[in-house]
Design a protein around this motif. Structure first.
Motif, PDB file in Angstrom:
ATOM      1  N   ILE A  66       3.005 -19.208  -7.689  1.00  0.00           N
ATOM      2  CA  ILE A  66       1.795 -18.419  -7.478  1.00  0.00           C
ATOM      3  C   ILE A  66       0.966 -18.311  -8.750  1.00  0.00           C
ATOM      4  O   ILE A  66      -0.225 -17.994  -8.681  1.00  0.00           O
ATOM      5  CB  ILE A  66       2.111 -17.013  -6.926  1.00  0.00           C
ATOM      6  N   GLN A  77      -0.067 -15.430  -0.995  1.00  0.00           N
ATOM      7  CA  GLN A  77       0.296 -14.514  -2.077  1.00  0.00           C
ATOM      8  C   GLN A  77      -0.773 -14.515  -3.156  1.00  0.00           C
ATOM      9  O   GLN A  77      -1.136 -13.460  -3.691  1.00  0.00           O
ATOM     10  CB  GLN A  77       1.653 -14.897  -2.660  1.00  0.00           C
ATOM     11  N   GLN A  78      -1.265 -15.694  -3.486  1.00  0.00           N
ATOM     12  CA  GLN A  78      -2.312 -15.783  -4.501  1.00  0.00           C
ATOM     13  C   GLN A  78      -3.556 -15.013  -4.075  1.00  0.00           C
ATOM     14  O   GLN A  78      -4.122 -14.225  -4.836  1.00  0.00           O
ATOM     15  CB  GLN A  78      -2.655 -17.249  -4.765  1.00  0.00           C
ATOM     16  N   VAL A 130       4.194  -8.874  -8.831  1.00  0.00           N
ATOM     17  CA  VAL A 130       4.383  -9.974  -7.889  1.00  0.00           C
ATOM     18  C   VAL A 130       5.881 -10.250  -7.714  1.00  0.00           C
ATOM     19  O   VAL A 130       6.719  -9.699  -8.406  1.00  0.00           O
ATOM     20  CB  VAL A 130       3.653 -11.252  -8.345  1.00  0.00           C
ATOM     21  N   HIS A 131       6.189 -11.121  -6.746  1.00  0.00           N
ATOM     22  CA  HIS A 131       7.528 -11.608  -6.446  1.00  0.00           C
ATOM     23  C   HIS A 131       8.368 -10.597  -5.676  1.00  0.00           C
ATOM     24  O   HIS A 131       8.536 -10.717  -4.483  1.00  0.00           O
ATOM     25  CB  HIS A 131       8.256 -12.067  -7.711  1.00  0.00           C
ATOM     26  N   TYR A 145       8.786 -19.052  -6.239  1.00  0.00           N
ATOM     27  CA  TYR A 145       7.529 -18.326  -6.158  1.00  0.00           C
ATOM     28  C   TYR A 145       6.773 -18.245  -7.487  1.00  0.00           C
ATOM     29  O   TYR A 145       5.664 -17.708  -7.524  1.00  0.00           O
ATOM     30  CB  TYR A 145       7.776 -16.922  -5.612  1.00  0.00           C
ATOM     31  N   PRO A 173       9.327 -11.401   0.261  1.00  0.00           N
ATOM     32  CA  PRO A 173       8.497 -12.175   1.203  1.00  0.00           C
ATOM     33  C   PRO A 173       9.230 -13.388   1.771  1.00  0.00           C
ATOM     34  O   PRO A 173       9.847 -14.163   1.045  1.00  0.00           O
ATOM     35  CB  PRO A 173       7.297 -12.598   0.342  1.00  0.00           C
ATOM     36  N   LEU A 222       3.791  -6.846  -4.441  1.00  0.00           N
ATOM     37  CA  LEU A 222       3.019  -7.672  -3.511  1.00  0.00           C
ATOM     38  C   LEU A 222       3.574  -7.577  -2.090  1.00  0.00           C
ATOM     39  O   LEU A 222       2.836  -7.455  -1.122  1.00  0.00           O
ATOM     40  CB  LEU A 222       3.041  -9.124  -3.994  1.00  0.00           C
ATOM     41  N   ILE A 248       4.769 -14.496   3.689  1.00  0.00           N
ATOM     42  CA  ILE A 248       3.450 -14.792   3.117  1.00  0.00           C
ATOM     43  C   ILE A 248       3.621 -16.033   2.243  1.00  0.00           C
ATOM     44  O   ILE A 248       4.440 -16.067   1.333  1.00  0.00           O
ATOM     45  CB  ILE A 248       2.848 -13.622   2.316  1.00  0.00           C
TER      46      ILE A 248
END
Length: 516
Positions: free
Chosen positions: A313, A269-270, A291-292, A310, A253, A249, A264
């Motif tokens: 999300i 992020q979603q 992700v992450h 996180y 972040p 992602l 973000i």
């Protein structure tokens, strides 16, 4: 998700019971013994050397120094690979070698027959946090007078070509056709950010003199074009014969640094995760999304006031715009870095979400860490920036929180010595660290899709991971931390045999597990 028992605790309890009985007497074996082949490495002195072949069923019940019990009924994660990043600094140093030396270096690193067989590689979308040749760049930098590019007219990977990044990937493919690649961005292009700056920008948190935050944020109106930017990168590499099978992602972040970075928020992020999957589907690409891509503690650490947690999300957005289920459906894996936090969170994330977990960036060359992380359900293990020169230099990286940092001075003074590969820019040859060879005891013999079995804990100084290869094949990697040879009983289901693992070595054993 692979088949497993209700929980790891139950599996380990069962294994503990089996271990107790296995150490006293041999387990029942298959009708006919099958050969068990092995190799071992201690470093450059002993590299992937063959061990005497034994046969399943050679277990007389004599006492051993350690016992390994693996449960074929308890399957954990799939193996995805071990490798390193194709970052600009490492590539630049590799291209200071003679052509023959460069090819020999790549062969030693990635060839599964003549080298370590490393097979999982991280590409960077634009500049990462360290480069040799300034300035930092994105894949959509704009000419003077142009302020936005929502049509991505100026998108290009020409810098990847000019800096030999694509050439290095092709060289890896030549020596290991099974090599796989994923990609990460450290920041969106400057024009997609609230501060119009590609590198990070830090500010002190209100009321603090020591804590910072990342001021450069993704613009809300650029979420969808940022997703298209990612897809353009995948397509550009595909045109050059390189399949990028996964994207993260964003690298780390919200990291409060001045090298390329971006914040973000959780809601962003979603939305970005959904947008990336939408654009990939529209382009008919089956590229996965991790992700992450951040530290253990930033995934979940409710006891810390600094962690980002996180994992949120994967929960419903407070405003109802995105559901946790939508994001979970868009998520193909969870990526981790090891610099802060408890690695146990990998197993927690795997069991709680059902998603594979990946170690996408680490500088830890210790094969014991690889084994430990695989036991905690990591599917892959990818090293970061592993080629520097004889002085550990030729890179621009800084931990300083100075928005006006002198990058030329950083490049002159920053040193990262003792990486996996050391390039001598005077003699134009290279050396590698001893750790490459035991790391190869994993990468040479495991294949993507192999499934780890739950297995007993380290005993008598001998640690282990055991994988199922295909329908009947088995692969066990044992680490002997003792200064003397250790005899080890291996028990998998009804099969039992005894091997001797050389001192201070990592050894890999392969055999067919007859179940019919």
């Amino acid at each position: 998700m692979t088949r497993s028992l209700v929980g790891a605790a139950a599996a380990l309890t069962t294994l503990a019971t089996i271990v107790g009985s296995a150490s006293a007497a041999p387990a029942a074996t298959s009708h006919h013994g099958t050969p068990v082949t092995g190799t071992y490495s201690t470093g450059a002195a002993h590299t992937w050397q063959s061990l005497p072949t034994v046969r399943t069923g050679n277990d007389t019940g004599a006492a051993t120094d350690a016992t390994v019990v693996a449960d074929p009924g308890t399957l954990r994660q799939k193996y995805a690979g071990v490798g390193f990043s194709i970052d600009e600094t490492s590539v630049s140093n590799l291209w200071k070698l003679t052509r023959a030396e460069r090819e020999e270096a790549i062969r030693l690193l990635v060839d599964p027959k003549k080298g370590a067989g490393l097979d999982r590689f991280r590409l960077t979308i634009g500049s990462p946090d360290l480069i040799e040749h300034l300035p930092f760049w994105s894949a959509d930098d704009l000419p003077e007078g142009v302020t936005e590019d929502f049509g991505l007219k100026y998108f290009s990977i020409q810098r990847d070509i000019d800096l030999h990044i694509v050439d290095t990937v092709k060289l890896i493919q030549r020596y290991n056709p099974k090599a796989t690649f994923f990609a990460s961005a450290w920041s969106a292009p400057a024009w997609m950010k609230t501060n119009n700056r590609f590198t990070g920008e830090v500010q002190l948190k209100p009321g603090s003199t020591t804590e910072y935050y990342q001021a450069g944020k993704l613009r809300d109106d650029c979420i969808e074009v940022f997703a298209r930017y990612y897809v353009k990168f995948v397509q550009a590499y595909a045109k050059r014969g390189v399949r990028v099978d996964a994207l993260t992602l964003l690298n780390e972040p919200g990291m409060d640094v001045v090298y390329p970075a971006m914040d973000i928020s959780v809601p962003q992020q979603q939305k970005l995760a959904l947008a990336i999957k939408k654009e990939l589907k529209a382009a008919r690409l089956n590229t996965q999304l991790y992700v992450h891509d951040f530290n253990f503690w930033d995934w979940r650490d409710p006891n810390s006031t600094q962690t980002k947690n996180y994992h949120r999300i994967l929960e419903d957005a407070p405003d109802g715009s995105v559901t946790g289920k939508q994001v979970q459906n868009a998520t193909d894996g969870i990526a981790f870095h090891p610099y802060w936090g408890d690695p146990q969170v990998m197993r927690d994330a795997f069991e709680q979400t059902g998603k594979p977990v990946h170690m996408t960036e680490t500088s830890d060359l210790n094969p014991a860490t690889i084994l430990d992380y695989f036991r905690l359900d990591a599917s892959s293990y990818v090293l970061w920036a592993q080629a520097t020169d004889q002085d550990g230099g030729t890179l621009h990286w800084t931990p300083a929180r100075d928005n006006n940092v002198d990058w030329e001075e950083v490049g002159r003074t920053t040193k990262w010595p003792d990486r996996l590969v050391k390039v001598n820019t005077t003699t134009r040859d290279f050396t590698v660290r001893d750790e490459l060879y035991p790391i190869g005891q994993f990468a040479r013999y495991l294949s993507p899709g192999d499934v780890r079995l739950e297995s007993s804990a380290a005993e008598g100084g001998v640690s282990n991971v055991v994988y199922q290869h295909g329908r009947d094949g088995m692969v066990a990697v044992l680490g002997n931390g003792n200064s003397t040879e250790s005899s080890v009983r291996i028990v998998v289901g009804r099969t039992s045999f005894v091997v001797k693992v050389p001192a201070n070595s990592y050894a890999t054993y392969r055999w067919e597990q007859r179940t019919r």
